[in-house]
Design an enzyme around this catalytic site. Structure first.
Site, PDB file in Angstrom:
ATOM      1  N   HIS A  54     -80.936  -7.209  56.757  1.00  0.00           N
ATOM      2  CA  HIS A  54     -82.203  -7.975  56.693  1.00  0.00           C
ATOM      3  C   HIS A  54     -81.920  -9.463  56.724  1.00  0.00           C
ATOM      4  O   HIS A  54     -81.987 -10.107  55.680  1.00  0.00           O
ATOM      5  CB  HIS A  54     -82.955  -7.619  55.415  1.00  0.00           C
ATOM      6  CG  HIS A  54     -84.402  -8.012  55.416  1.00  0.00           C
ATOM      7  ND1 HIS A  54     -84.858  -9.236  54.991  1.00  0.00           N
ATOM      8  CD2 HIS A  54     -85.505  -7.326  55.789  1.00  0.00           C
ATOM      9  CE1 HIS A  54     -86.169  -9.281  55.077  1.00  0.00           C
ATOM     10  NE2 HIS A  54     -86.588  -8.142  55.554  1.00  0.00           N
ATOM     11  N   ILE A  60     -82.369 -13.057  55.241  1.00  0.00           N
ATOM     12  CA  ILE A  60     -83.563 -13.446  54.489  1.00  0.00           C
ATOM     13  C   ILE A  60     -83.735 -12.432  53.359  1.00  0.00           C
ATOM     14  O   ILE A  60     -83.686 -11.220  53.592  1.00  0.00           O
ATOM     15  CB  ILE A  60     -84.826 -13.435  55.390  1.00  0.00           C
ATOM     16  CG1 ILE A  60     -84.666 -14.411  56.548  1.00  0.00           C
ATOM     17  CG2 ILE A  60     -86.075 -13.755  54.570  1.00  0.00           C
ATOM     18  CD1 ILE A  60     -85.724 -14.253  57.622  1.00  0.00           C
ATOM     19  N   GLY A  63     -89.030  -9.669  50.817  1.00  0.00           N
ATOM     20  CA  GLY A  63     -90.117 -10.019  49.907  1.00  0.00           C
ATOM     21  C   GLY A  63     -90.241  -9.056  48.746  1.00  0.00           C
ATOM     22  O   GLY A  63     -90.513  -9.461  47.613  1.00  0.00           O
ATOM     23  N   VAL A  64     -90.033  -7.774  49.009  1.00  0.00           N
ATOM     24  CA  VAL A  64     -90.161  -6.797  47.929  1.00  0.00           C
ATOM     25  C   VAL A  64     -89.120  -7.033  46.835  1.00  0.00           C
ATOM     26  O   VAL A  64     -89.386  -6.767  45.663  1.00  0.00           O
ATOM     27  CB  VAL A  64     -90.092  -5.345  48.444  1.00  0.00           C
ATOM     28  CG1 VAL A  64     -91.291  -5.029  49.319  1.00  0.00           C
ATOM     29  CG2 VAL A  64     -88.799  -5.074  49.179  1.00  0.00           C
ATOM     30  N   GLU A  68     -89.757  -7.693  42.915  1.00  0.00           N
ATOM     31  CA  GLU A  68     -88.997  -6.917  41.926  1.00  0.00           C
ATOM     32  C   GLU A  68     -88.262  -7.838  40.953  1.00  0.00           C
ATOM     33  O   GLU A  68     -88.221  -7.568  39.752  1.00  0.00           O
ATOM     34  CB  GLU A  68     -87.998  -5.986  42.631  1.00  0.00           C
ATOM     35  CG  GLU A  68     -87.037  -5.270  41.699  1.00  0.00           C
ATOM     36  CD  GLU A  68     -87.681  -4.245  40.773  1.00  0.00           C
ATOM     37  OE1 GLU A  68     -87.053  -3.925  39.736  1.00  0.00           O
ATOM     38  OE2 GLU A  68     -88.783  -3.747  41.067  1.00  0.00           O
TER      39      GLU A  68
END
Length: 154
Positions: A54, A60, A63-64, A68
């Site tokens: 990723h 990067i 986002g998750v 978290e």
């Protein structure tokens, strides 16, 4: 621990929440104000496994994982406030709302996650939080989330 404790290092974090590598996403928690608010710090490094995919040519932070990391910060804050070290606290997501991503988070960044409790009290199972993650003062993510605190039986 007591209400007077204002920070949690990595050792205390691991005594409060069960997360471990590669899913322990907060390095320290500072400015703990009881169970009202706290700031989590995450040093983002290229060594993290999600960067392999990723994305290989442009790493990067997903986002998750930012969300978290804010949830883990909240769990540590509540764990410190309620003296939950070594007591097998488990925390489960129940909902994620109003989540917006504003800036990419990349290796070398220091992610600062300010979380505040919007609903929850000692002994309660369902808690709500608001979080803002920043890098160098720039907002990377804003979110509201709900979690269930699975408090161990006394």
């Amino acid at each position: 621990m007591s209400q007077e404790l204002k920070s949690a290092d990595i050792d205390l974090i691991q005594r409060i929440i069960p997360h471990r590598y590669p899913f322990l996403l907060v390095d320290k928690v500072v400015d703990i104000d009881g169970y009202a608010s706290a700031t989590g710090i995450k040093n983002v490094t290229m060594n993290e496994p999600h960067f392999q995919g990723h994305f290989p040519s442009k790493p990067i932070m997903p986002g998750v994982t930012i969300v978290e990391a804010m949830a883990q910060t909240s769990a540590v804050m509540v764990g410190v406030a309620l003296d939950m070290a070594d007591k097998d606290l488990l925390v489960y997501f129940m909902g994620i709302d109003k989540c917006k991503f504003r800036r990419m988070v990349v290796p070398g960044d220091v992610l600062e996650m300010r979380v505040t409790t919007t609903r929850g009290k000692p002994g309660g199972k369902v808690w709500k939080f608001a979080g803002t993650a920043t890098v160098d003062g720039e907002v990377a993510c804003e979110v509201e989330f709900t979690a269930m605190m699975d408090l161990p039986k006394e």
